[in-house]
Design a protein around this motif. Structure first.
Motif, PDB file in Angstrom:
ATOM      1  N   GLY A 140       0.732  -1.215   0.001  1.00 26.29           N
ATOM      2  CA  GLY A 140       0.028  -0.291   0.227  1.00 26.29           C
ATOM      3  C   GLY A 140       0.825   1.293  -0.036  1.00 26.29           C
ATOM      4  N   LEU A 141       1.827   1.281   0.695  1.00 25.67           N
ATOM      5  CA  LEU A 141       2.840   2.278   0.929  1.00 25.67           C
ATOM      6  C   LEU A 141       3.689   2.592  -0.223  1.00 25.67           C
ATOM      7  N   LEU A 142       3.879   1.407  -1.203  1.00 28.28           N
ATOM      8  CA  LEU A 142       4.576   1.543  -2.486  1.00 28.28           C
ATOM      9  C   LEU A 142       3.558   2.097  -3.435  1.00 28.28           C
ATOM     10  N   LYS A 143       2.274   1.637  -3.524  1.00 30.71           N
ATOM     11  CA  LYS A 143       1.622   2.088  -4.552  1.00 30.71           C
ATOM     12  C   LYS A 143       1.237   3.673  -4.191  1.00 30.71           C
ATOM     13  N   LEU A 144       1.121   4.248  -2.930  1.00 34.10           N
ATOM     14  CA  LEU A 144       0.772   5.549  -2.627  1.00 34.10           C
ATOM     15  C   LEU A 144       2.195   6.254  -3.149  1.00 34.10           C
ATOM     16  N   ASP A 145       3.343   5.909  -2.892  1.00 38.77           N
ATOM     17  CA  ASP A 145       4.530   6.493  -3.215  1.00 38.77           C
ATOM     18  C   ASP A 145       4.642   6.721  -4.882  1.00 38.77           C
ATOM     19  N   GLU A 146       4.334   5.468  -5.537  1.00 40.54           N
ATOM     20  CA  GLU A 146       4.293   5.597  -6.878  1.00 40.54           C
ATOM     21  C   GLU A 146       3.459   6.586  -7.393  1.00 40.54           C
ATOM     22  N   LEU A 147       1.970   6.616  -6.788  1.00 38.46           N
ATOM     23  CA  LEU A 147       1.259   7.689  -7.335  1.00 38.46           C
ATOM     24  C   LEU A 147       1.755   9.158  -7.240  1.00 38.46           C
ATOM     25  N   ARG A 148       2.400   9.251  -6.166  1.00 42.99           N
ATOM     26  CA  ARG A 148       3.136  10.546  -5.635  1.00 42.99           C
ATOM     27  C   ARG A 148       4.208  11.111  -6.740  1.00 42.99           C
ATOM     28  N   LYS A 149       4.811  10.036  -7.139  1.00 42.18           N
ATOM     29  CA  LYS A 149       6.131  10.196  -7.981  1.00 42.18           C
ATOM     30  C   LYS A 149       5.619  10.730  -9.402  1.00 42.18           C
ATOM     31  N   ARG A 150       4.417  10.062  -9.678  1.00 41.40           N
ATOM     32  CA  ARG A 150       3.754  10.289 -10.917  1.00 41.40           C
ATOM     33  C   ARG A 150       2.928  11.586 -11.224  1.00 41.40           C
ATOM     34  N   GLY A 151       3.167  12.224  -9.940  1.00 47.11           N
ATOM     35  CA  GLY A 151       2.362  13.375  -9.723  1.00 47.11           C
ATOM     36  C   GLY A 151       0.756  13.361  -9.660  1.00 47.11           C
ATOM     37  N   LEU A 152       0.159  12.184  -9.479  1.00 43.15           N
ATOM     38  CA  LEU A 152      -1.185  11.963  -9.215  1.00 43.15           C
ATOM     39  C   LEU A 152      -1.726  12.205  -7.855  1.00 43.15           C
ATOM     40  N   LEU A 153      -0.760  12.328  -6.890  1.00 46.34           N
ATOM     41  CA  LEU A 153      -1.075  12.777  -5.552  1.00 46.34           C
ATOM     42  C   LEU A 153      -0.215  13.810  -5.155  1.00 46.34           C
ATOM     43  N   THR A 154      -0.687  14.959  -4.689  1.00 47.66           N
ATOM     44  CA  THR A 154       0.099  15.986  -4.117  1.00 47.66           C
ATOM     45  C   THR A 154       0.758  15.484  -2.683  1.00 47.66           C
ATOM     46  N   ASP A 155       1.874  16.165  -2.315  1.00 44.90           N
ATOM     47  CA  ASP A 155       2.642  15.543  -0.988  1.00 44.90           C
ATOM     48  C   ASP A 155       1.629  15.658   0.092  1.00 44.90           C
ATOM     49  N   GLU A 156       0.554  16.600   0.254  1.00 48.12           N
ATOM     50  CA  GLU A 156      -0.172  16.674   1.153  1.00 48.12           C
ATOM     51  C   GLU A 156      -1.275  15.623   1.161  1.00 48.12           C
ATOM     52  N   GLU A 157      -1.730  15.243   0.100  1.00 45.31           N
ATOM     53  CA  GLU A 157      -2.649  13.846  -0.151  1.00 45.31           C
ATOM     54  C   GLU A 157      -1.865  12.497   0.007  1.00 45.31           C
ATOM     55  N   PHE A 158      -0.621  12.704  -0.322  1.00 43.60           N
ATOM     56  CA  PHE A 158       0.003  11.621   0.004  1.00 43.60           C
ATOM     57  C   PHE A 158       0.419  11.249   1.499  1.00 43.60           C
ATOM     58  N   GLN A 159       0.613  12.425   2.294  1.00 48.59           N
ATOM     59  CA  GLN A 159       0.620  12.138   3.687  1.00 48.59           C
ATOM     60  C   GLN A 159      -0.677  11.966   4.304  1.00 48.59           C
ATOM     61  N   SER A 160      -1.768  12.151   3.656  1.00 50.42           N
ATOM     62  CA  SER A 160      -3.283  11.875   4.275  1.00 50.42           C
ATOM     63  C   SER A 160      -3.608  10.559   4.134  1.00 50.42           C
ATOM     64  N   GLU A 161      -2.996  10.002   2.922  1.00 53.45           N
ATOM     65  CA  GLU A 161      -3.295   8.907   2.655  1.00 53.45           C
ATOM     66  C   GLU A 161      -2.582   7.840   3.438  1.00 53.45           C
ATOM     67  N   LYS A 162      -1.021   8.207   3.594  1.00 58.98           N
ATOM     68  CA  LYS A 162      -0.100   7.392   4.308  1.00 58.98           C
ATOM     69  C   LYS A 162      -0.848   7.202   5.723  1.00 58.98           C
ATOM     70  N   LYS A 163      -1.119   8.268   6.463  1.00 60.64           N
ATOM     71  CA  LYS A 163      -1.663   8.340   7.671  1.00 60.64           C
ATOM     72  C   LYS A 163      -2.946   7.377   7.801  1.00 60.64           C
ATOM     73  N   LYS A 164      -3.736   7.439   6.825  1.00 62.57           N
ATOM     74  CA  LYS A 164      -4.999   6.353   6.897  1.00 62.57           C
ATOM     75  C   LYS A 164      -4.361   5.038   7.014  1.00 62.57           C
ATOM     76  N   LEU A 165      -3.549   4.818   5.999  1.00 57.13           N
ATOM     77  CA  LEU A 165      -3.017   3.490   5.865  1.00 57.13           C
ATOM     78  C   LEU A 165      -2.419   2.832   7.144  1.00 57.13           C
ATOM     79  N   LEU A 166      -1.408   3.684   7.632  1.00 58.32           N
ATOM     80  CA  LEU A 166      -0.985   3.425   8.804  1.00 58.32           C
ATOM     81  C   LEU A 166      -1.721   3.144   9.912  1.00 58.32           C
ATOM     82  N   ASN A 167      -2.481   3.985  10.162  1.00 53.97           N
ATOM     83  CA  ASN A 167      -3.789   3.996  11.219  1.00 53.97           C
ATOM     84  C   ASN A 167      -4.510   2.627  11.060  1.00 53.97           C
ATOM     85  N   ARG A 168      -4.727   2.092  10.008  1.00 53.68           N
ATOM     86  CA  ARG A 168      -5.793   0.726   9.931  1.00 53.68           C
ATOM     87  C   ARG A 168      -4.827  -0.260  10.144  1.00 53.68           C
ATOM     88  N   SER A 169      -3.488  -0.214  10.065  1.00 57.52           N
ATOM     89  CA  SER A 169      -2.647  -1.254  10.337  1.00 57.52           C
ATOM     90  C   SER A 169      -2.168  -1.378  12.022  1.00 57.52           C
TER      91      SER A 169
END
Length: 170
Positions: A140-169
Protein backbone atom coordinates in the motif's frame (compact mmCIF):
# COMPACT_ATOMS: atom_id res chain seq x y z
CA UNK A 1 19.31 -59.36 17.87
CA UNK A 2 22.11 -57.82 15.81
CA UNK A 3 19.93 -57.98 12.68
CA UNK A 4 17.18 -55.86 14.25
CA UNK A 5 19.71 -53.14 15.09
CA UNK A 6 21.21 -53.16 11.61
CA UNK A 7 17.88 -52.91 9.84
CA UNK A 8 17.00 -49.43 11.16
CA UNK A 9 20.55 -48.20 10.46
CA UNK A 10 20.28 -49.57 6.93
CA UNK A 11 16.99 -47.80 6.39
CA UNK A 12 18.38 -44.52 7.71
CA UNK A 13 21.49 -44.84 5.52
CA UNK A 14 19.31 -45.61 2.50
CA UNK A 15 17.12 -42.57 3.14
CA UNK A 16 20.18 -40.34 3.44
CA UNK A 17 21.56 -41.66 0.14
CA UNK A 18 18.23 -41.07 -1.60
CA UNK A 19 17.93 -37.57 -0.11
CA UNK A 20 21.44 -36.66 -1.29
CA UNK A 21 20.73 -38.03 -4.78
CA UNK A 22 17.58 -35.91 -5.18
CA UNK A 23 17.80 -33.05 -7.66
CA UNK A 24 18.10 -29.50 -6.37
CA UNK A 25 14.99 -27.37 -6.10
CA UNK A 26 13.52 -25.94 -9.30
CA UNK A 27 12.45 -22.33 -9.77
CA UNK A 28 8.81 -21.60 -10.61
CA UNK A 29 7.85 -18.17 -11.94
CA UNK A 30 4.44 -16.54 -11.95
CA UNK A 31 3.46 -13.29 -13.66
CA UNK A 32 1.46 -10.85 -11.52
CA UNK A 33 1.22 -8.09 -14.14
CA UNK A 34 2.82 -4.61 -14.35
CA UNK A 35 6.32 -6.18 -14.69
CA UNK A 36 5.85 -7.89 -11.32
CA UNK A 37 6.66 -11.57 -10.85
CA UNK A 38 7.13 -14.20 -8.19
CA UNK A 39 9.89 -16.79 -8.10
CA UNK A 40 9.32 -19.77 -5.81
CA UNK A 41 11.96 -22.29 -4.80
CA UNK A 42 10.73 -25.43 -3.01
CA UNK A 43 12.99 -27.93 -1.26
CA UNK A 44 13.48 -31.22 -3.08
CA UNK A 45 12.92 -33.27 0.09
CA UNK A 46 10.81 -32.82 3.18
CA UNK A 47 13.99 -33.03 5.29
CA UNK A 48 15.55 -29.93 3.69
CA UNK A 49 14.42 -26.96 5.81
CA UNK A 50 17.05 -24.37 4.82
CA UNK A 51 14.79 -21.46 3.82
CA UNK A 52 17.76 -19.06 3.73
CA UNK A 53 19.34 -21.13 0.95
CA UNK A 54 16.02 -21.31 -0.92
CA UNK A 55 15.61 -17.53 -0.58
CA UNK A 56 19.12 -16.90 -1.93
CA UNK A 57 18.45 -19.22 -4.89
CA UNK A 58 15.12 -17.52 -5.64
CA UNK A 59 16.79 -14.08 -5.58
CA UNK A 60 19.50 -15.34 -7.93
CA UNK A 61 16.84 -16.80 -10.25
CA UNK A 62 15.01 -13.45 -10.26
CA UNK A 63 18.23 -11.67 -11.26
CA UNK A 64 18.85 -14.15 -14.09
CA UNK A 65 15.22 -13.86 -15.24
CA UNK A 66 15.48 -10.06 -15.39
CA UNK A 67 18.86 -10.21 -17.16
CA UNK A 68 17.26 -12.17 -20.01
CA UNK A 69 14.89 -9.22 -20.48
CA UNK A 70 17.65 -6.60 -20.14
CA UNK A 71 16.23 -5.45 -16.80
CA UNK A 72 17.13 -5.49 -13.13
CA UNK A 73 15.13 -6.97 -10.24
CA UNK A 74 13.68 -4.92 -7.39
CA UNK A 75 12.64 -7.31 -4.61
CA UNK A 76 9.29 -6.26 -3.12
CA UNK A 77 8.71 -9.01 -0.58
CA UNK A 78 9.88 -12.43 0.54
CA UNK A 79 7.68 -15.16 1.98
CA UNK A 80 9.15 -18.32 3.50
CA UNK A 81 7.55 -21.52 4.72
CA UNK A 82 9.68 -23.80 6.89
CA UNK A 83 7.88 -27.12 6.89
CA UNK A 84 8.09 -29.66 9.65
CA UNK A 85 10.23 -32.65 8.57
CA UNK A 86 8.17 -35.21 6.63
CA UNK A 87 5.07 -32.96 6.79
CA UNK A 88 5.63 -30.92 3.65
CA UNK A 89 8.28 -29.08 1.72
CA UNK A 90 9.94 -25.84 2.77
CA UNK A 91 9.81 -23.03 0.22
CA UNK A 92 10.75 -19.41 -0.38
CA UNK A 93 8.84 -17.02 -2.65
CA UNK A 94 10.43 -13.78 -3.82
CA UNK A 95 8.11 -11.15 -5.32
CA UNK A 96 9.98 -8.74 -7.56
CA UNK A 97 9.62 -6.13 -10.29
CA UNK A 98 11.64 -6.23 -13.52
CA UNK A 99 12.83 -2.62 -13.97
CA UNK A 100 14.93 -0.69 -16.46
CA UNK A 101 18.49 0.03 -15.28
CA UNK A 102 17.86 3.73 -14.52
CA UNK A 103 14.50 3.31 -12.80
CA UNK A 104 14.20 5.39 -9.61
CA UNK A 105 12.67 2.44 -7.70
CA UNK A 106 16.03 0.66 -7.85
CA UNK A 107 17.57 3.42 -5.71
CA UNK A 108 15.12 2.71 -2.88
CA UNK A 109 17.04 0.64 -0.33
CA UNK A 110 14.14 0.11 2.07
CA UNK A 111 14.55 -3.24 3.84
CA UNK A 112 12.44 -5.97 2.28
CA UNK A 113 10.01 -7.60 4.71
CA UNK A 114 10.29 -11.37 5.17
CA UNK A 115 7.00 -12.99 6.05
CA UNK A 116 7.06 -16.44 7.63
CA UNK A 117 4.14 -18.62 6.59
CA UNK A 118 2.87 -21.73 8.27
CA UNK A 119 2.55 -22.74 11.89
CA UNK A 120 3.13 -20.09 14.47
CA UNK A 121 3.05 -20.50 18.23
CA UNK A 122 -0.34 -19.85 19.73
CA UNK A 123 -0.59 -16.96 22.13
CA UNK A 124 -3.35 -15.18 23.94
CA UNK A 125 -4.82 -12.37 21.87
CA UNK A 126 -6.61 -9.42 23.39
CA UNK A 127 -9.57 -7.88 21.62
CA UNK A 128 -8.51 -4.85 19.62
CA UNK A 129 -8.01 -3.57 16.11
CA UNK A 130 -7.03 -6.10 13.47
CA UNK A 131 -3.50 -5.65 12.18
CA UNK A 132 -2.93 -5.54 8.44
CA UNK A 133 -0.35 -8.04 7.17
CA UNK A 134 3.11 -6.56 6.61
CA UNK A 135 2.97 -7.27 2.86
CA UNK A 136 -0.37 -5.45 2.55
CA UNK A 137 0.94 -2.40 4.40
CA UNK A 138 4.22 -2.33 2.48
CA UNK A 139 2.49 -2.74 -0.90
CA UNK A 140 0.00 0.00 0.00
CA UNK A 141 2.82 2.39 0.87
CA UNK A 142 4.62 1.51 -2.38
CA UNK A 143 1.49 2.23 -4.41
CA UNK A 144 0.94 5.57 -2.69
CA UNK A 145 4.58 6.55 -3.26
CA UNK A 146 4.31 5.57 -6.93
CA UNK A 147 1.19 7.73 -7.34
CA UNK A 148 3.02 10.64 -5.68
CA UNK A 149 6.07 10.18 -7.93
CA UNK A 150 3.83 10.19 -11.03
CA UNK A 151 2.23 13.45 -9.89
CA UNK A 152 -1.20 11.88 -9.34
CA UNK A 153 -1.10 12.74 -5.64
CA UNK A 154 0.16 15.95 -4.06
CA UNK A 155 2.52 15.70 -1.09
CA UNK A 156 -0.37 16.70 1.18
CA UNK A 157 -2.67 14.01 -0.27
CA UNK A 158 0.16 11.46 -0.02
CA UNK A 159 0.73 12.24 3.68
CA UNK A 160 -3.01 12.08 4.39
CA UNK A 161 -3.45 8.70 2.66
CA UNK A 162 -0.28 7.34 4.25
CA UNK A 163 -1.58 8.33 7.69
CA UNK A 164 -4.89 6.55 7.01
CA UNK A 165 -3.04 3.42 5.84
CA UNK A 166 -0.78 3.36 8.88
CA UNK A 167 -3.73 3.89 11.26
CA UNK A 168 -5.54 0.91 9.73
CA UNK A 169 -2.50 -1.29 10.36
CA UNK A 170 -2.36 -0.55 14.11
Amino acid sequence: MKTSRLLPLGIVAGLLLVANAMPASVARFETLGDNTYTCTREASTSFDRNVDQLTAEAKEDAAKFCATKGKQPKVISIAVHKAWPTLGFSRATVTFKALEAGDSELADNTPVPVVTEGRKPRKAVEAGPVEAPVDELYNGLLKLDELRKRGLLTDEEFQSEKKKLLNRSK
